[in-house]
Design a protein around this motif. Structure first.
Motif, PDB file in Angstrom:
ATOM      1  N   LEU A 160       5.868   6.718  10.571  1.00 41.61           N
ATOM      2  CA  LEU A 160       5.621   7.139  11.947  1.00 41.61           C
ATOM      3  C   LEU A 160       4.860   6.061  12.714  1.00 41.61           C
ATOM      4  O   LEU A 160       5.181   5.769  13.867  1.00 41.61           O
ATOM      5  CB  LEU A 160       4.831   8.450  11.960  1.00 41.61           C
ATOM      6  CG  LEU A 160       4.480   9.013  13.341  1.00 41.61           C
ATOM      7  CD1 LEU A 160       5.739   9.484  14.061  1.00 41.61           C
ATOM      8  CD2 LEU A 160       3.479  10.163  13.221  1.00 41.61           C
ATOM      9  N   LYS A 161       3.858   5.467  12.081  1.00 42.60           N
ATOM     10  CA  LYS A 161       3.045   4.434  12.728  1.00 42.60           C
ATOM     11  C   LYS A 161       3.879   3.237  13.155  1.00 42.60           C
ATOM     12  O   LYS A 161       3.566   2.572  14.150  1.00 42.60           O
ATOM     13  CB  LYS A 161       1.940   3.975  11.789  1.00 42.60           C
ATOM     14  CG  LYS A 161       0.816   4.977  11.613  1.00 42.60           C
ATOM     15  CD  LYS A 161      -0.093   4.594  10.454  1.00 42.60           C
ATOM     16  CE  LYS A 161      -0.696   3.221  10.625  1.00 42.60           C
ATOM     17  NZ  LYS A 161      -1.606   2.871   9.499  1.00 42.60           N
ATOM     18  N   HIS A 162       4.955   2.952  12.412  1.00 44.42           N
ATOM     19  CA  HIS A 162       5.791   1.788  12.712  1.00 44.42           C
ATOM     20  C   HIS A 162       7.133   2.182  13.338  1.00 44.42           C
ATOM     21  O   HIS A 162       8.013   1.328  13.478  1.00 44.42           O
ATOM     22  CB  HIS A 162       6.029   0.981  11.435  1.00 44.42           C
ATOM     23  CG  HIS A 162       4.777   0.414  10.840  1.00 44.42           C
ATOM     24  ND1 HIS A 162       3.953   1.123   9.995  1.00 44.42           N
ATOM     25  CD2 HIS A 162       4.182  -0.806  11.003  1.00 44.42           C
ATOM     26  CE1 HIS A 162       2.921   0.375   9.649  1.00 44.42           C
ATOM     27  NE2 HIS A 162       3.033  -0.797  10.239  1.00 44.42           N
ATOM     28  N   ASN A 163       7.255   3.455  13.698  1.00 45.41           N
ATOM     29  CA  ASN A 163       8.508   3.935  14.265  1.00 45.41           C
ATOM     30  C   ASN A 163       8.613   3.554  15.746  1.00 45.41           C
ATOM     31  O   ASN A 163       7.724   3.875  16.542  1.00 45.41           O
ATOM     32  CB  ASN A 163       8.595   5.457  14.093  1.00 45.41           C
ATOM     33  CG  ASN A 163       9.910   6.025  14.567  1.00 45.41           C
ATOM     34  OD1 ASN A 163      10.056   6.388  15.721  1.00 45.41           O
ATOM     35  ND2 ASN A 163      10.875   6.111  13.674  1.00 45.41           N
ATOM     36  N   LYS A 164       9.691   2.874  16.114  1.00 44.09           N
ATOM     37  CA  LYS A 164       9.849   2.403  17.500  1.00 44.09           C
ATOM     38  C   LYS A 164       9.933   3.565  18.478  1.00 44.09           C
ATOM     39  O   LYS A 164       9.414   3.480  19.603  1.00 44.09           O
ATOM     40  CB  LYS A 164      11.103   1.533  17.607  1.00 44.09           C
ATOM     41  CG  LYS A 164      10.971   0.176  16.920  1.00 44.09           C
ATOM     42  CD  LYS A 164      12.224  -0.658  17.133  1.00 44.09           C
ATOM     43  CE  LYS A 164      12.084  -2.028  16.464  1.00 44.09           C
ATOM     44  NZ  LYS A 164      13.299  -2.858  16.654  1.00 44.09           N
ATOM     45  N   THR A 165      10.594   4.648  18.075  1.00 42.69           N
ATOM     46  CA  THR A 165      10.716   5.798  18.968  1.00 42.69           C
ATOM     47  C   THR A 165       9.352   6.402  19.269  1.00 42.69           C
ATOM     48  O   THR A 165       9.050   6.753  20.412  1.00 42.69           O
ATOM     49  CB  THR A 165      11.630   6.871  18.342  1.00 42.69           C
ATOM     50  OG1 THR A 165      12.912   6.309  18.077  1.00 42.69           O
ATOM     51  CG2 THR A 165      11.796   8.062  19.273  1.00 42.69           C
ATOM     52  N   PHE A 166       8.508   6.515  18.244  1.00 38.21           N
ATOM     53  CA  PHE A 166       7.166   7.063  18.445  1.00 38.21           C
ATOM     54  C   PHE A 166       6.318   6.128  19.310  1.00 38.21           C
ATOM     55  O   PHE A 166       5.598   6.589  20.203  1.00 38.21           O
ATOM     56  CB  PHE A 166       6.490   7.298  17.101  1.00 38.21           C
ATOM     57  CG  PHE A 166       5.091   7.841  17.215  1.00 38.21           C
ATOM     58  CD1 PHE A 166       4.871   9.088  17.762  1.00 38.21           C
ATOM     59  CD2 PHE A 166       3.999   7.087  16.796  1.00 38.21           C
ATOM     60  CE1 PHE A 166       3.577   9.603  17.882  1.00 38.21           C
ATOM     61  CE2 PHE A 166       2.707   7.579  16.910  1.00 38.21           C
ATOM     62  CZ  PHE A 166       2.495   8.844  17.457  1.00 38.21           C
ATOM     63  N   ILE A 167       6.409   4.838  19.060  1.00 33.04           N
ATOM     64  CA  ILE A 167       5.661   3.868  19.874  1.00 33.04           C
ATOM     65  C   ILE A 167       6.116   3.933  21.331  1.00 33.04           C
ATOM     66  O   ILE A 167       5.292   3.927  22.251  1.00 33.04           O
ATOM     67  CB  ILE A 167       5.844   2.449  19.304  1.00 33.04           C
ATOM     68  CG1 ILE A 167       5.196   2.336  17.918  1.00 33.04           C
ATOM     69  CG2 ILE A 167       5.244   1.399  20.247  1.00 33.04           C
ATOM     70  CD1 ILE A 167       5.484   1.048  17.191  1.00 33.04           C
ATOM     71  N   ASN A 168       7.426   4.025  21.539  1.00 34.09           N
ATOM     72  CA  ASN A 168       7.951   4.162  22.906  1.00 34.09           C
ATOM     73  C   ASN A 168       7.495   5.469  23.544  1.00 34.09           C
ATOM     74  O   ASN A 168       7.271   5.534  24.760  1.00 34.09           O
ATOM     75  CB  ASN A 168       9.476   4.090  22.892  1.00 34.09           C
ATOM     76  CG  ASN A 168       9.994   2.695  22.582  1.00 34.09           C
ATOM     77  OD1 ASN A 168       9.298   1.693  22.817  1.00 34.09           O
ATOM     78  ND2 ASN A 168      11.202   2.603  22.052  1.00 34.09           N
ATOM     79  N   SER A 169       7.348   6.511  22.716  1.00 30.48           N
ATOM     80  CA  SER A 169       6.870   7.799  23.217  1.00 30.48           C
ATOM     81  C   SER A 169       5.440   7.688  23.739  1.00 30.48           C
ATOM     82  O   SER A 169       5.085   8.279  24.767  1.00 30.48           O
ATOM     83  CB  SER A 169       6.938   8.859  22.111  1.00 30.48           C
ATOM     84  OG  SER A 169       8.258   9.033  21.658  1.00 30.48           O
ATOM     85  N   LEU A 170       4.621   6.922  23.032  1.00 31.03           N
ATOM     86  CA  LEU A 170       3.248   6.696  23.481  1.00 31.03           C
ATOM     87  C   LEU A 170       3.226   5.918  24.798  1.00 31.03           C
ATOM     88  O   LEU A 170       2.396   6.186  25.678  1.00 31.03           O
ATOM     89  CB  LEU A 170       2.468   5.933  22.409  1.00 31.03           C
ATOM     90  CG  LEU A 170       2.154   6.699  21.123  1.00 31.03           C
ATOM     91  CD1 LEU A 170       1.543   5.766  20.078  1.00 31.03           C
ATOM     92  CD2 LEU A 170       1.210   7.859  21.395  1.00 31.03           C
ATOM     93  N   ILE A 171       4.146   4.970  24.930  1.00 30.93           N
ATOM     94  CA  ILE A 171       4.241   4.194  26.167  1.00 30.93           C
ATOM     95  C   ILE A 171       4.656   5.100  27.331  1.00 30.93           C
ATOM     96  O   ILE A 171       4.092   5.039  28.426  1.00 30.93           O
ATOM     97  CB  ILE A 171       5.236   3.032  26.000  1.00 30.93           C
ATOM     98  CG1 ILE A 171       4.705   2.022  24.974  1.00 30.93           C
ATOM     99  CG2 ILE A 171       5.497   2.336  27.341  1.00 30.93           C
ATOM    100  CD1 ILE A 171       5.699   0.944  24.592  1.00 30.93           C
ATOM    101  N   ILE A 172       5.649   5.965  27.082  1.00 30.41           N
ATOM    102  CA  ILE A 172       6.097   6.905  28.115  1.00 30.41           C
ATOM    103  C   ILE A 172       4.956   7.834  28.514  1.00 30.41           C
ATOM    104  O   ILE A 172       4.740   8.103  29.708  1.00 30.41           O
ATOM    105  CB  ILE A 172       7.303   7.721  27.608  1.00 30.41           C
ATOM    106  CG1 ILE A 172       8.523   6.822  27.441  1.00 30.41           C
ATOM    107  CG2 ILE A 172       7.627   8.872  28.572  1.00 30.41           C
ATOM    108  CD1 ILE A 172       9.691   7.489  26.744  1.00 30.41           C
ATOM    109  N   THR A 173       4.208   8.314  27.527  1.00 29.05           N
ATOM    110  CA  THR A 173       3.075   9.193  27.807  1.00 29.05           C
ATOM    111  C   THR A 173       2.018   8.460  28.636  1.00 29.05           C
ATOM    112  O   THR A 173       1.394   9.053  29.527  1.00 29.05           O
ATOM    113  CB  THR A 173       2.454   9.708  26.495  1.00 29.05           C
ATOM    114  OG1 THR A 173       3.472  10.324  25.694  1.00 29.05           O
ATOM    115  CG2 THR A 173       1.367  10.731  26.774  1.00 29.05           C
TER     116      THR A 173
END
Length: 263
Positions: A13-26
């Protein structure tokens, strides 16, 4: 064994691009909340519906006194963007579940002797953790920004802090039930495009025509979020409904996962 699985899933999860992009969107949602406070006096209503004589919806930029805004108002105002988290979650499920099916990497986990039920539960727990991180970041990130721009004149009182934490945990539980539904559906339809399209269309259909789903909506995660967004909160009902949804969809999802033939 379960501990090792969770550690591995958290690492992914920490290295997942989708999750990282989700944090950026948030982050952009937080910035937009602050932008609306400065440049708009209109309360933005998202998914505004009328149901059984009551008005429901998600309210953004809702302040009683803009010259003296309260920190807790920034908190509740940002919750108006929680439908975005509902949509983001389906992409996280696709990334952490269906992408592993299509790439075959989930077989590597099975090779180490992990039971499918434990794999399923570990993924659900980590996806639920991602939901908690996103909603907490949205709510408390906006609140912190609001406190900062007010030069710390208005901060969260102890009671407001407790209420905001309880509200966040309650919202995270609802998002966990939504994630559980998404994961269960993913076991039945392993096509990413079909799953994403079905989920988004269902969300739009339910919120656009609430009278047609009056018996279903009361217990659906989306309607629980709408209730929370309208400050009509029944915590016991939300906890009970969310728990039942999680238990049922998890059992069904695991049973289906046990029978899947993985390539």
């Amino acid at each position: 064994m379960m501990y090792n699985l969770l550690k591995f899933e958290i690492y992914k999860l920490k290295h997942n691009k989708t999750f990282i992009n989700s944090l950026i969107i948030t982050s952009f949602l937080i910035i937009y909340c602050i932008y609306l406070f400065f440049y708009s006096k209109i309360t933005l209503k998202i998914v505004e519906i009328s149901f059984q004589g009551n008005e429901f919806g998600f309210l953004v930029n809702n302040f009683k006194d803009r010259l003296h805004p309260k920190a807790i108002e920034f908190f509740y105002s940002s919750f108006g963007f929680s439908p975005c988290i509902s949509i983001i979650l389906i992409f996280i499920v696709v990334s952490l579940v269906l992408d592993e099916f299509s790439s075959g990497t989930i077989n590597n986990t099975l090779v180490y002797g992990h039971k499918r039920a434990k794999i399923y539960i570990s993924k659900l727990l980590v996806i639920s953790l991602s939901a908690l991180i996103l909603i907490a970041f949205l709510l408390f990130g906006t609140t912190a920004a609001g406190i900062f721009i007010n030069s710390f004149r208005e901060v969260l009182s102890f009671n407001d802090l407790i209420k905001s934490i309880e509200f966040t945990l309650l919202a995270a539980l609802v998002f966990s039930s939504l994630a559980s539904i998404y994961m269960c559906l993913a076991m039945f339809m392993r096509n990413k495009l079909i799953l994403i399209t079905l989920v988004i269309l269902t969300l739009l259909l339910i919120t656009s025509y609430p009278p047609n789903f009056k018996n279903f909506m009361k217990y659906s995660p989306i309607f629980m979020l709408i209730n929370m967004g309208s400050f009509k909160i029944d915590p016991y009902s939300i906890i009970l409904s969310s728990t039942i949804i999680i238990v049922i969809t998890t059992i069904v999802g695991i049973l289906k996962f046990e029978k899947l033939e993985l390539q």
